[in-house]
Design a protein around this motif. Structure first.
Motif, PDB file in Angstrom:
ATOM      1  N   LYS A 268       0.817  -1.210   0.000  1.00 42.21           N
ATOM      2  CA  LYS A 268       0.000   0.000   0.000  1.00 42.21           C
ATOM      3  C   LYS A 268       0.851   1.261   0.000  1.00 42.21           C
ATOM      4  O   LYS A 268       0.503   2.267  -0.613  1.00 42.21           O
ATOM      5  CB  LYS A 268      -0.916   0.003   1.224  1.00 42.21           C
ATOM      6  CG  LYS A 268      -2.003  -1.077   1.175  1.00 42.21           C
ATOM      7  CD  LYS A 268      -2.836  -1.040   2.451  1.00 42.21           C
ATOM      8  CE  LYS A 268      -3.891  -2.148   2.451  1.00 42.21           C
ATOM      9  NZ  LYS A 268      -4.664  -2.151   3.713  1.00 42.21           N
ATOM     10  N   ASP A 269       2.000   1.233   0.717  1.00 43.42           N
ATOM     11  CA  ASP A 269       2.803   2.439   0.915  1.00 43.42           C
ATOM     12  C   ASP A 269       3.827   2.687  -0.189  1.00 43.42           C
ATOM     13  O   ASP A 269       4.506   3.706  -0.182  1.00 43.42           O
ATOM     14  CB  ASP A 269       3.540   2.364   2.264  1.00 43.42           C
ATOM     15  CG  ASP A 269       2.575   2.433   3.435  1.00 43.42           C
ATOM     16  OD1 ASP A 269       1.415   2.808   3.194  1.00 43.42           O
ATOM     17  OD2 ASP A 269       2.978   2.106   4.563  1.00 43.42           O
ATOM     18  N   LYS A 270       3.988   1.790  -1.127  1.00 43.83           N
ATOM     19  CA  LYS A 270       5.031   1.939  -2.141  1.00 43.83           C
ATOM     20  C   LYS A 270       4.759   3.142  -3.029  1.00 43.83           C
ATOM     21  O   LYS A 270       3.614   3.434  -3.385  1.00 43.83           O
ATOM     22  CB  LYS A 270       5.138   0.675  -2.998  1.00 43.83           C
ATOM     23  CG  LYS A 270       5.793  -0.489  -2.279  1.00 43.83           C
ATOM     24  CD  LYS A 270       5.877  -1.706  -3.154  1.00 43.83           C
ATOM     25  CE  LYS A 270       6.941  -1.572  -4.223  1.00 43.83           C
ATOM     26  NZ  LYS A 270       8.289  -1.521  -3.644  1.00 43.83           N
ATOM     27  N   VAL A 271       5.845   3.852  -3.375  1.00 47.88           N
ATOM     28  CA  VAL A 271       5.703   5.013  -4.253  1.00 47.88           C
ATOM     29  C   VAL A 271       5.547   4.526  -5.691  1.00 47.88           C
ATOM     30  O   VAL A 271       5.970   3.409  -6.031  1.00 47.88           O
ATOM     31  CB  VAL A 271       6.937   5.941  -4.138  1.00 47.88           C
ATOM     32  CG1 VAL A 271       7.115   6.420  -2.724  1.00 47.88           C
ATOM     33  CG2 VAL A 271       8.194   5.245  -4.627  1.00 47.88           C
ATOM     34  N   PRO A 272       4.939   5.318  -6.575  1.00 48.10           N
ATOM     35  CA  PRO A 272       4.717   4.890  -7.965  1.00 48.10           C
ATOM     36  C   PRO A 272       6.021   4.564  -8.686  1.00 48.10           C
ATOM     37  O   PRO A 272       6.987   5.330  -8.616  1.00 48.10           O
ATOM     38  CB  PRO A 272       4.020   6.105  -8.597  1.00 48.10           C
ATOM     39  CG  PRO A 272       3.437   6.853  -7.452  1.00 48.10           C
ATOM     40  CD  PRO A 272       4.356   6.645  -6.302  1.00 48.10           C
ATOM     41  N   GLU A 273       6.045   3.442  -9.393  1.00 47.35           N
ATOM     42  CA  GLU A 273       7.247   3.041 -10.123  1.00 47.35           C
ATOM     43  C   GLU A 273       7.576   4.009 -11.241  1.00 47.35           C
ATOM     44  O   GLU A 273       8.748   4.209 -11.573  1.00 47.35           O
ATOM     45  CB  GLU A 273       7.059   1.628 -10.688  1.00 47.35           C
ATOM     46  CG  GLU A 273       7.046   0.541  -9.632  1.00 47.35           C
ATOM     47  CD  GLU A 273       6.988  -0.844 -10.251  1.00 47.35           C
ATOM     48  OE1 GLU A 273       7.257  -0.959 -11.461  1.00 47.35           O
ATOM     49  OE2 GLU A 273       6.681  -1.811  -9.524  1.00 47.35           O
ATOM     50  N   LYS A 274       6.545   4.627 -11.835  1.00 49.34           N
ATOM     51  CA  LYS A 274       6.780   5.533 -12.968  1.00 49.34           C
ATOM     52  C   LYS A 274       7.588   6.762 -12.568  1.00 49.34           C
ATOM     53  O   LYS A 274       8.188   7.424 -13.430  1.00 49.34           O
ATOM     54  CB  LYS A 274       5.447   5.964 -13.574  1.00 49.34           C
ATOM     55  CG  LYS A 274       4.578   6.803 -12.644  1.00 49.34           C
ATOM     56  CD  LYS A 274       3.275   7.211 -13.302  1.00 49.34           C
ATOM     57  CE  LYS A 274       2.396   8.026 -12.355  1.00 49.34           C
ATOM     58  NZ  LYS A 274       3.023   9.313 -11.978  1.00 49.34           N
ATOM     59  N   ASP A 275       7.617   7.083 -11.280  1.00 50.78           N
ATOM     60  CA  ASP A 275       8.346   8.262 -10.818  1.00 50.78           C
ATOM     61  C   ASP A 275       9.803   7.952 -10.491  1.00 50.78           C
ATOM     62  O   ASP A 275      10.546   8.841 -10.082  1.00 50.78           O
ATOM     63  CB  ASP A 275       7.669   8.852  -9.565  1.00 50.78           C
ATOM     64  CG  ASP A 275       6.264   9.356  -9.860  1.00 50.78           C
ATOM     65  OD1 ASP A 275       5.969   9.597 -11.045  1.00 50.78           O
ATOM     66  OD2 ASP A 275       5.464   9.494  -8.912  1.00 50.78           O
ATOM     67  N   GLN A 276      10.207   6.693 -10.639  1.00 56.18           N
ATOM     68  CA  GLN A 276      11.567   6.300 -10.277  1.00 56.18           C
ATOM     69  C   GLN A 276      12.354   5.903 -11.525  1.00 56.18           C
ATOM     70  O   GLN A 276      11.807   5.333 -12.461  1.00 56.18           O
ATOM     71  CB  GLN A 276      11.542   5.123  -9.300  1.00 56.18           C
ATOM     72  CG  GLN A 276      10.728   5.415  -8.036  1.00 56.18           C
ATOM     73  CD  GLN A 276      10.989   4.405  -6.946  1.00 56.18           C
ATOM     74  OE1 GLN A 276      12.105   4.312  -6.440  1.00 56.18           O
ATOM     75  NE2 GLN A 276       9.966   3.666  -6.570  1.00 56.18           N
ATOM     76  N   GLY A 277      13.628   6.234 -11.517  1.00 54.22           N
ATOM     77  CA  GLY A 277      14.517   5.862 -12.610  1.00 54.22           C
ATOM     78  C   GLY A 277      15.736   5.142 -12.073  1.00 54.22           C
ATOM     79  O   GLY A 277      16.187   5.421 -10.957  1.00 54.22           O
TER      80      GLY A 277
END
Length: 799
Positions: A268-277
């Motif tokens: 639930k707490d994971k940040v969006p993958e699309k925002d990470q590189g």
């Protein structure tokens, strides 16, 4: 090492504690994997980098390299500012994590990262802690500070008589590392790590995101253990030593309900993958050295690289490395400083071995090497004038190697374009040493393209190159220079900056064009838009010249900031003068005329400026004098209006005295006024109130800025200056001295000497009378007597 025995639900788990970038750790990890032959190897590191492992272990990939992580907080999980974050995870040949991956490939064992992704680590950290430390310019994923900075360690170093954690580590873990069994060596390390952890408050670990990471890693380990349940397989885990006790506690004590709850919370707490590189990039020894700001791992990367290579070749790797470094530093000192003998090198070798014996070490290490060279190579006091041998030694101990990635590496196209451009212009990027190039930009077309590339790299803020000489359109100076001199140096920021801007284009040029378009959308004044125009001009982005030109036109019409318009006008004048040399066909005359017209209309409001704005305002008036003096009918009317406005300004009784002097100088120099009128204005200050008298120094400052030749016409002005100095007391003179110094800085040394001679002549004195004084003032005599007594006393104490 810690073992968690297999059960019906879980395979056997072996936890190996390590210190990042330790040759001894890498040696024992390598040997332990060969002996245990685990079914899977799990390594501390963000698990969204697992796709990079095949490239990391590829035979054509050469360390040092780093995983570059980025996170754009678009969802506002970290802060309301929604900022960009980045960090590096470097790998050297002797990094135990890389040793584990390479051993896995060699033995056909599966490997994986098991830590939280970078963005999730940030989300789990409190502001100012862990990877959110605001004071650090760059963040490092695997920071060892919890293992190396605590009260327990401080007392440990004091008790053992060692100067730092690094020296303690080298003595007890590196130098003895290869002679101990894996079980004993990892056992000693685990004891140290457990004690370091016991002396760290739990709330501190929670705020740093440490506990959140351990919970996540424990779940990944548990998943692998459950997959291998009922087999003879082993799950081998390589993590920073500080985490090992925490992971053991979680794996042994956490029941299934708690584990499931943690797993669900994590989803639930994971940040969006699309925002990470996440990308691989070359790294350098210099950047990885702890002494150069890298927070994790060990210092002296070049020295320990030599140790790692020596572990495979000799039984005395430290002794051999110390000898090599002494010889290298000695040769470099002889070559560049012209002194140091072979005997000095022999003395340094003997001292290093002797220090090792005294300190109870099997072989001399980095700290014996440093002490021996300092003692044997530095002659006399150690200071900035004698530190050359130590600088050469530290350079050798750091190393200058730069890594390389194999062709299979997934990197943004802009990185490939950068490499292609470097090959095209013969730029060397295989070293971190700074290089220099001189470009004849106005006579050599290839040099102009070279300059455009370097200017584009600067615009992208890559810190790759800097111009040290040549025409500077942004600072409006050195327009007479025909060549540019640049210094460039590859560093890790180059690739990371290019990765960050890769979303703007596949090439350097495309990214620069896109960022210029973005800049045009932002709020700015005439000054900023003109600077952008000069940048586009230097970058050679021809298609962007007209849009930026139109934006400058628009802003100059609407801008009411006098100083902003003045700076914009300076930029335009310089581009107009150099446009032909740069091969530009764009005409700037229209914009220059608009800027000039606008500044003249704003001039009447500038009479009551603040003291701190005087210099800027005088430069603007001088600029207008130059612009209105240009040839062409369009400037004839502006010239008349300019002088008319100046005449009205000096009739304002509240005009700033410095500005008044400046305008009188301009009107005198242009023939609009006479020397007598200037003298009359000056006498008005001298014969006025005390406040007006004190303003005379500022009036002189403005006058000398634009018409210093007035002083040399007859002797009336010199007499007036002499009378002014005679009117003020010594205390008042000291108060006025800063302004007077500013006023007389506009004269050349020869002119100052001429003024002094004329002033002395008014009192019947000459140079010899002033330089050879016959009488001695009482305070001079008292000072000399006191100095004689002091020197006599010092000489007596030495005898």
């Amino acid at each position: 090492m810690e073992r968690i025995l297999r059960s019906q639900k879980m395979a056997e788990i072996v936890l190996l504690p390590v210190r990042h970038h330790s040759p001894a750790c890498a040696f024992h990890v390598n040997r332990a994997i060969s002996a245990l032959r685990p079914s899977v190897i799990l390594v501390e590191g963000p698990d969204n980098a697992n796709s990079l492992i095949p490239v990391m272990v590829h035979e054509d990939t050469k360390a040092p390299f780093a995983i570059y992580y980025s996170y754009h907080d678009q969802s506002g999980r970290i802060s309301d500012e929604k900022e960009h974050y980045k960090c590096y995870y470097p790998f050297l040949d002797y990094s135990p994590e890389l040793a584990a991956f390479r051993a896995g490939k060699r033995l056909g064992i599966g490997t994986a990262f098991i830590d939280l992704p970078y963005g999730d680590i940030l989300a789990a950290s409190r502001e100012g802690r862990g990877l959110l430390k605001a004071e650090e310019e760059k963040s490092n994923y695997n920071d060892d500070y919890l293992l190396s900075r605590n009260e327990y360690l401080k007392q440990l170093c004091e008790r053992t008589g060692l100067r730092s954690f690094d020296e303690f580590w080298e003595k007890y873990f590196e130098l003895n590392g290869t002679t101990e069994s894996d079980e004993k060596w990892f056992g000693n390390l685990l004891t140290y790590c457990a004690l370091a952890r016991e002396n760290t408050p739990r709330e501190s670990m929670e705020e740093d995101g440490c506990l959140a990471r351990e919970r996540f890693m424990a779940e990944r380990i548990r998943e692998q253990g459950e997959k291998l349940a009922g087999t003879e397989g082993i799950v081998l885990v390589v993590t920073g030593g500080f985490h090992t006790p925490g992971l053991k506690a979680l794996l042994e004590n956490e029941d299934e309900k708690i584990a499931e709850a943690a797993k669900e919370k994590g989803k639930k707490d994971k940040v969006p993958e699309k925002d990470q590189g996440v990308y691989l990039m070359p790294y350098s020894m210099e950047a990885a050295d702890a002494l150069n700001g890298y927070a994790s791992g060990m210092p002296f990367t070049g020295f320990y690289q030599r140790i790692w290579e020596g572990l495979q070749e000799t039984e005395t790797p430290y002794g051999d490395a110390v000898l090599d470094m002494i010889v290298t530093a000695g040769k470099e000192t002889r070559r560049k400083e012209g002194y140091l003998s072979t005997y000095d090198e022999i003395c340094a070798c003997v001292m290093a071995k002797g220090l090792a014996d005294i300190r109870g070490k099997r072989q001399p290490g980095a700290y014996e090497l440093l002490d021996a060279v300092l003692s044997s190579f530095v002659k006399g006091e150690y200071n900035i004038a004698t530190d050359a041998p130590m600088r050469f030694l530290r350079k050798a101990m750091t190393g200058d190697a730069v890594g390389a990635l194999c062709r299979q590496a997934d990197v943004p196209p802009i990185i490939h374009d950068f490499e292609e451009q470097c090959r095209k212009f013969g730029i060397k990027t295989g070293s971190t040493l700074e290089a220099e190039v001189t470009l004849s930009i106005f006579s050599n077309p290839k040099h102009r393209l070279y300059s455009m590339f370097l200017n584009r790299m600067n615009y992208l803020k890559t810190a790759f190159a800097r111009k040290v000489k040549g025409p500077n359109l942004q600072l409006k100076r050195d327009r007479n220079l025909m060549r540019e001199m640049w210094k460039y140096k590859w560093n890790i920021q180059v690739n990371s900056s290019l990765i960050e801007v890769s979303v703007y284009g596949a090439t350097i040029e495309e990214a620069a064009v896109s960022l210029v378009k973005e800049a045009l959308k932002k709020e700015m004044g005439a000054k900023e838009s003109a600077v952008l125009l000069t940048e586009v001009f230097e970058m050679g982005l021809r298609e962007q010249m007209q849009p930026v030109f139109d934006r400058v036109h628009e802003l100059m019409l609407g801008d009411t900031d006098f100083y902003s318009l003045a700076e914009a006008l300076k930029s335009l004048l310089m581009m107009d003068e150099l446009g032909g040399l740069y091969g530009s066909e764009m005409k700037f005359g229209r914009l220059i005329h608009i800027g000039c017209r606008k500044m003249i209309s704003l001039l009447p409001a500038m009479t009551k400026i603040k003291d701190e704005d005087l210099n800027q305002c005088m430069n603007a008036l001088k600029l207008l004098y130059q612009v209105t003096g240009r040839e062409g009918e369009e400037f004839a009317q502006e010239r008349e209006d300019y002088y008319d406005v100046l005449g009205k300004m000096i009739r304002d009784g509240e005009i700033h005295p410095g500005l008044n002097g400046c305008i009188h100088g301009i009107l005198y120099g242009s023939g609009q006024s006479t020397a007598e009128a200037v003298e009359a204005a000056c006498k008005g200050y001298l014969s006025g109130t005390r406040e007006q008298l004190f303003s005379t120094a500022q009036f002189f400052r403005g006058l000398f800025f634009t018409a210093r030749d007035l002083v040399f016409i007859g002797d009336d002005f010199i007499k007036m200056l002499d009378g002014f100095f005679g009117q003020v007391t010594e205390a008042e003179f000291m108060e006025l001295l800063p302004e007077l110094r500013m006023a007389f800085t506009y004269f050349t040394p020869r002119e100052t000497d001429k003024i002094a001679a004329a002033a002395a002549g008014l009192h019947g004195k000459g140079r010899q009378d002033i330089m050879e004084r016959k009488e001695v003032y009482p305070d001079w005599y008292a000072y000399g007597k006191e100095m004689d007594a002091y020197v006599k006393g010092r000489m007596g104490s030495l005898l």
